[in-house]
Design a protein around this motif. Sequence first.
Motif, PDB file in Angstrom:
ATOM      1  N   LEU A  33       0.728  -0.898  -0.269  1.00  0.00           N
ATOM      2  CA  LEU A  33       0.101   0.048  -0.036  1.00  0.00           C
ATOM      3  C   LEU A  33       0.791   1.279   0.117  1.00  0.00           C
ATOM      4  CD1 LEU A  33      -2.975   1.110   0.229  1.00  0.00           C
ATOM      5  CD2 LEU A  33      -2.410   1.363   2.431  1.00  0.00           C
ATOM      6  N   LEU A  34       2.343   1.352   0.681  1.00  0.00           N
ATOM      7  CA  LEU A  34       3.181   2.482   0.978  1.00  0.00           C
ATOM      8  C   LEU A  34       3.784   2.469  -0.083  1.00  0.00           C
ATOM      9  CD1 LEU A  34       4.256   2.213   4.245  1.00  0.00           C
ATOM     10  CD2 LEU A  34       2.100   4.132   3.780  1.00  0.00           C
ATOM     11  N   MET A 100       1.661   4.272   9.218  1.00  0.00           N
ATOM     12  CA  MET A 100       2.085   5.546   8.036  1.00  0.00           C
ATOM     13  C   MET A 100       0.719   4.255   6.970  1.00  0.00           C
ATOM     14  SD  MET A 100       2.924   8.413   8.371  1.00  0.00           S
ATOM     15  CE  MET A 100       2.925   8.939   7.395  1.00  0.00           C
ATOM     16  N   ALA A 101       0.768   3.012   7.285  1.00  0.00           N
ATOM     17  CA  ALA A 101      -0.631   2.059   6.215  1.00  0.00           C
ATOM     18  C   ALA A 101      -1.375   1.962   7.076  1.00  0.00           C
ATOM     19  CB  ALA A 101       1.005   1.089   6.789  1.00  0.00           C
ATOM     20  N   GLN A 102      -1.327   2.800   8.596  1.00  0.00           N
ATOM     21  CA  GLN A 102      -3.390   2.621   8.817  1.00  0.00           C
ATOM     22  C   GLN A 102      -3.704   3.718   8.442  1.00  0.00           C
ATOM     23  OE1 GLN A 102      -2.812   2.370  13.406  1.00  0.00           O
ATOM     24  NE2 GLN A 102      -4.578   1.657  13.161  1.00  0.00           N
ATOM     25  N   TRP A 106      -7.134   5.049   6.661  1.00  0.00           N
ATOM     26  CA  TRP A 106      -7.853   5.670   7.628  1.00  0.00           C
ATOM     27  C   TRP A 106      -8.350   6.536   6.078  1.00  0.00           C
ATOM     28  CZ3 TRP A 106      -5.414   6.771  12.291  1.00  0.00           C
ATOM     29  CH2 TRP A 106      -5.880   5.936  13.681  1.00  0.00           C
ATOM     30  N   GLN A 107      -7.337   6.504   5.508  1.00  0.00           N
ATOM     31  CA  GLN A 107      -7.454   8.036   4.493  1.00  0.00           C
ATOM     32  C   GLN A 107      -8.887   7.490   3.190  1.00  0.00           C
ATOM     33  OE1 GLN A 107      -7.376  11.324   5.799  1.00  0.00           O
ATOM     34  NE2 GLN A 107      -5.722  12.009   3.614  1.00  0.00           N
ATOM     35  N   LEU A 108      -8.412   5.885   2.426  1.00  0.00           N
ATOM     36  CA  LEU A 108      -8.641   5.664   1.657  1.00  0.00           C
ATOM     37  C   LEU A 108     -10.223   5.766   2.020  1.00  0.00           C
ATOM     38  CD1 LEU A 108      -6.009   3.388   0.909  1.00  0.00           C
ATOM     39  CD2 LEU A 108      -6.546   4.691  -0.650  1.00  0.00           C
ATOM     40  N   VAL A 109     -10.020   4.739   3.280  1.00  0.00           N
ATOM     41  CA  VAL A 109     -11.872   4.492   4.134  1.00  0.00           C
ATOM     42  C   VAL A 109     -12.485   6.118   4.315  1.00  0.00           C
ATOM     43  CG1 VAL A 109     -12.914   4.022   5.545  1.00  0.00           C
ATOM     44  CG2 VAL A 109     -11.036   2.404   4.676  1.00  0.00           C
ATOM     45  N   VAL A 110     -12.379   6.763   4.298  1.00  0.00           N
ATOM     46  CA  VAL A 110     -12.628   7.741   5.005  1.00  0.00           C
ATOM     47  C   VAL A 110     -12.767   8.776   3.409  1.00  0.00           C
ATOM     48  CG1 VAL A 110     -13.157  10.730   5.831  1.00  0.00           C
ATOM     49  CG2 VAL A 110     -11.945   8.842   7.150  1.00  0.00           C
TER      50      VAL A 110
END
Length: 121
Positions: A33-34, A100-102, A106-110
């Motif tokens: 993801l990163l 940072m992956a978390q 969160w950014q993707l979901v939000v």
Amino acid sequence: AAYMSELRDEVSRLKEELKSKRNAKQEALRKDLLLYIRTLPEKEMKQLTGTMSPDVLQAMKGLVNAVLGGIAGDDDEDGEGGGAGGISPDTVTEQSGEAMAQLCMWQLVVGYNLRELEVRE
């Protein structure tokens, strides 16, 4: 009795191996993801947010600021740090790849949920 002991040892070894492989797979997913986000060309990065309203972008930035403010607050126990008010565009923080992956997740979901709500309106 010796045979049963060997079987127990084999089961224990296999459980440990499975646990190790699961952990390695989870870490690889985090890194992927990163890596994906880091390697996106600027044009594609802009396309991701190009159709979002300023309100959605502001909400997403607010999430990052809140998380980073919390990180700064955690480091602020000695009273020397800037706390949540000390986070600025020039602030440098050091976090694990997992953290940072978390944050990215969160950014993707939000972002996805906010965009879906925006489209419905």
